[in-house]
Design a protein around this motif. Structure first.
Motif, PDB file in Angstrom:
ATOM      1  N   THR A   1       0.754  -1.419   0.140  1.00 56.65           N
ATOM      2  CA  THR A   1       0.046   0.026  -0.044  1.00 56.65           C
ATOM      3  C   THR A   1       0.768   1.355  -0.191  1.00 56.65           C
ATOM      4  O   THR A   1       0.212   2.311  -0.289  1.00 56.65           O
ATOM      5  N   ARG A   2       2.248   1.100   0.426  1.00 53.71           N
ATOM      6  CA  ARG A   2       2.846   2.227   0.194  1.00 53.71           C
ATOM      7  C   ARG A   2       4.201   1.983  -0.513  1.00 53.71           C
ATOM      8  O   ARG A   2       4.676   0.760  -0.659  1.00 53.71           O
ATOM      9  N   MET A   3       4.976   3.082  -1.318  1.00 52.01           N
ATOM     10  CA  MET A   3       5.815   2.807  -1.938  1.00 52.01           C
ATOM     11  C   MET A   3       6.869   4.049  -1.716  1.00 52.01           C
ATOM     12  O   MET A   3       6.571   4.915  -1.489  1.00 52.01           O
ATOM     13  N   VAL A   4       8.217   3.516  -1.844  1.00 54.94           N
ATOM     14  CA  VAL A   4       9.374   4.612  -1.664  1.00 54.94           C
ATOM     15  C   VAL A   4      10.300   4.495  -2.859  1.00 54.94           C
ATOM     16  O   VAL A   4      10.575   3.558  -3.369  1.00 54.94           O
TER      17      VAL A   4
ATOM     18  N   ASP B   1       1.518   6.939  -1.055  1.00 53.98           N
ATOM     19  CA  ASP B   1       0.257   5.851  -0.703  1.00 53.98           C
ATOM     20  C   ASP B   1      -0.359   5.551  -1.943  1.00 53.98           C
ATOM     21  O   ASP B   1      -0.780   6.396  -2.629  1.00 53.98           O
ATOM     22  N   ARG B   2      -0.875   4.516  -1.858  1.00 54.46           N
ATOM     23  CA  ARG B   2      -1.862   3.858  -2.743  1.00 54.46           C
ATOM     24  C   ARG B   2      -3.196   4.294  -2.279  1.00 54.46           C
ATOM     25  O   ARG B   2      -3.750   3.821  -1.472  1.00 54.46           O
ATOM     26  N   ARG B   3      -3.977   5.358  -3.010  1.00 50.89           N
ATOM     27  CA  ARG B   3      -5.218   5.654  -2.711  1.00 50.89           C
ATOM     28  C   ARG B   3      -6.074   5.684  -4.192  1.00 50.89           C
ATOM     29  O   ARG B   3      -5.805   6.499  -5.050  1.00 50.89           O
ATOM     30  N   ASP B   4      -7.352   4.975  -4.023  1.00 52.23           N
ATOM     31  CA  ASP B   4      -8.246   4.926  -5.103  1.00 52.23           C
ATOM     32  C   ASP B   4      -7.564   4.480  -6.743  1.00 52.23           C
ATOM     33  O   ASP B   4      -7.430   5.247  -7.516  1.00 52.23           O
ATOM     34  N   ASP B   5      -6.409   3.397  -6.483  1.00 50.30           N
ATOM     35  CA  ASP B   5      -5.920   3.079  -7.343  1.00 50.30           C
ATOM     36  C   ASP B   5      -4.928   4.001  -8.176  1.00 50.30           C
ATOM     37  O   ASP B   5      -4.487   3.997  -9.384  1.00 50.30           O
ATOM     38  N   ALA B   6      -4.505   5.005  -7.187  1.00 49.01           N
ATOM     39  CA  ALA B   6      -3.633   5.857  -7.944  1.00 49.01           C
ATOM     40  C   ALA B   6      -2.711   6.220  -6.782  1.00 49.01           C
ATOM     41  O   ALA B   6      -2.779   5.778  -5.401  1.00 49.01           O
ATOM     42  N   TRP B   7      -1.376   6.584  -7.140  1.00 44.71           N
ATOM     43  CA  TRP B   7      -0.197   6.828  -6.155  1.00 44.71           C
ATOM     44  C   TRP B   7      -0.280   8.517  -6.028  1.00 44.71           C
ATOM     45  O   TRP B   7       0.053   9.205  -6.766  1.00 44.71           O
ATOM     46  N   THR B   8      -0.412   8.517  -4.454  1.00 44.62           N
ATOM     47  CA  THR B   8      -0.596   9.884  -4.118  1.00 44.62           C
ATOM     48  C   THR B   8       0.886  10.345  -3.051  1.00 44.62           C
ATOM     49  O   THR B   8       1.361   9.372  -2.188  1.00 44.62           O
TER      50      THR B   8
END
Length: 500
Positions: free
Chosen positions: A146-149, A161-168
């Motif tokens: 759910t998180r990417m660095v 952060d992954r939110r609603d199939d997008a990365w914020t």
């Protein structure tokens, strides 16, 4: 009439006991997890499999089949076909399903897997502007996906952060005074902690402070840093977690391996004890030669059960270290002293990556390497059973001959310590008086795959250890799977993104 919960639990316990027999475990394939297979196949008849008790057990054992929850967890990234095959086999023994019915189920499973791979190839990518001012050199996901660095040559690290199939974007900050060459998330039990290494020679730990405003540049606080003792930058790092305990492995560009353990596992900003500090290649390669050193832990909670049966400590740390064109496999004995348990050879050029597959219950360890010579090599590490080994899975209790490193560390200074005395000696597959818990491994190269990537840069295993993913100079992503005749075949290919 569906069985009661008590009847179902009794059947489940009976199957679990049978699955725990060593004779059964020796035949397991990489992803056949007994706990999941028992839950999926313990119904006494086909009509009982739709009962509420069976649905509860199935969803508990395998989130992949959790349909009544209304959604699929984000961290699921593999289709567990091997466990399904085992479940079907056990189901046949408990019901009157014919062989033709079994073949039909297998065919349906294969169609489902191919449909899943096709879906992943066409719909799983999110293309977005990462905003770095230079090349992105490393990417890592947290435990749940759910998180990417991302880490870049622009000296910056960004968390998404992954939110609603997008990365914020959550935050972006200058992490090093030079290129950031590797980045890793720690496990999920100690808060949101990130490790980074840079060409400035530092290893750093960052911990999220959720009280800080997002995108302020201050949300991830520096809690620990350590400079390379040889003044040569670190090249690779990895985390190992056993519940709430954490270890870190680092390797420098001149081949110095360091393994660290916090004196207090609940405080990463305090002192760290050095478990290992060793030059893994002598002499170091000349400056004019391309160098390749990487480190990868075995991330499961327990080592392979056959190694434990032969005397390896249940809490042994296991890690593979690339040393140019060779991979050295380390274990720790009962006194937490690392030693070389095996070496993986056969590469015709430098090795750029190594990955250790999950699946301790299969009875062997599986390690894959990616080489500049364009080949992917898969090795199987087995543990020959000593003639006087115990007949059960439990390792014999051995009294430690000296205090554990964790206890010694409370009075030991932090920083890089003394070298690793005798670490390169391979012990016998029995306990020694001075080095209890050292075992040998027999190494076999089970596959040498022409990748079509050109040079191969990265390899990674699925969570279940049954699918291998690779990428290289051509930018494509390829998936490899073990066939029924034990050959490793390319299963799917995802073409590189050709956007503007």
């Amino acid at each position: 009439m569906a069985p009661s919960d008590d009847d179902f639990q009794a059947q489940l316990n009976d199957v679990s006991r049978k699955l725990a027999l060593p004779s059964f475990l020796k035949d397991l394939t990489p992803s056949r997890l007994p706990s999941q297979a028992a839950s999926d196949a313990s119904g006494s008849s086909p009509k009982d499999r739709d009962g509420p008790a069976h649905r509860r057990a199935r969803s508990f054992a395998s989130p992949l089949h959790d349909t009544h929850a209304g959604h699929e967890p984000d961290y699921l990234q593999s289709f567990d076909a091997e466990s399904l095959r085992l479940s079907v086999s056990l189901l046949l023994a408990a019901s009157n399903v014919s062989e033709d019915g079994y073949a039909e189920l297998c065919s349906s499973e294969e169609k489902a897997r191919r449909a899943w791979v096709k879906m992943a190839a066409t719909a799983a990518f999110s293309v977005f502007d990462h905003g770095h001012q230079d090349l992105v050199l490393a990417v890592d996901f947290n435990f749940f996906g759910t998180r990417m660095v991302t880490a870049s040559s622009d000296h910056r690290v960004k968390v998404w952060d992954r939110r609603d199939d997008a990365w914020t974007l959550v935050d972006s900050w200058r992490a090093h005074d030079a290129e950031v060459v590797d980045v890793k998330w720690n496990g999920p039990f100690m808060g949101e902690v990130i490790g980074t290494i840079g060409e400035d020679g530092y290893f750093k730990l960052w911990q999220e402070d959720v009280t800080e405003i997002a995108n302020s540049g201050r949300r991830f606080k520096l809690i620990y840093r350590q400079v390379s003792e040889t003044k040569v930058p670190f090249m690779s790092l990895d985390f190992k977690n056993i519940m709430q305990e954490t270890w870190i492995a680092l390797v420098t560009r001149d081949g110095v391996l360091t393994v660290l353990e916090p004196v207090d596992h609940g405080n990463f900003s305090g002192e760290w004890h050095v478990i290992a500090h060793k030059q893994i290649i002598q002499p170091p390669p000349p400056p004019s030669e391309e160098r390749s050193f990487r480190v990868c832990f075995h991330h499961e909670q327990l080592p392979c059960w056959t190694a434990i049966q032969a005397g390896l400590d249940r809490r042994a740390l296991s890690f593979a270290v690339v040393a140019m064109d060779v991979v050295k496999v380390f274990r720790t004995d009962k006194n937490r002293r690392p030693y070389i348990a095996a070496e993986l050879t056969g590469a015709r050029n430098i090795i750029r990556d190594v990955a250790w597959a999950n699946g301790s219950m299969r009875g062997t360890d599986i390690i894959a390497t990616a080489s500049k010579d364009g080949m992917i090599r898969i090795y199987e590490l087995s543990t020959p059973e000593p003639s006087h080994a115990p007949s059960t899975l439990a390792a014999p209790a051995v009294q430690e001959t000296q205090p554990s490193p964790r206890n010694r560390a409370r009075n030991a200074p932090s920083g890089i310590g003394a070298g690793l005395a005798g670490a390169s000696r391979i012990g016998d597959a029995v306990d020694h008086d001075q080095d209890p818990g050292r075992v040998k491994h027999a190494v076999k190269m089970v596959a040498e795959l022409a990748s079509n990537h050109g040079a191969v840069w990265r390899v990674s295993w699925s969570q279940m250890g049954d699918l291998l993913v690779s990428t290289g100079d051509d930018g494509a992503i390829r998936t490899w799977k073990k066939a029924s005749d034990n050959r490793w075949l390319e299963y799917a290919e995802i073409e590189p993104y050709k956007g503007q």
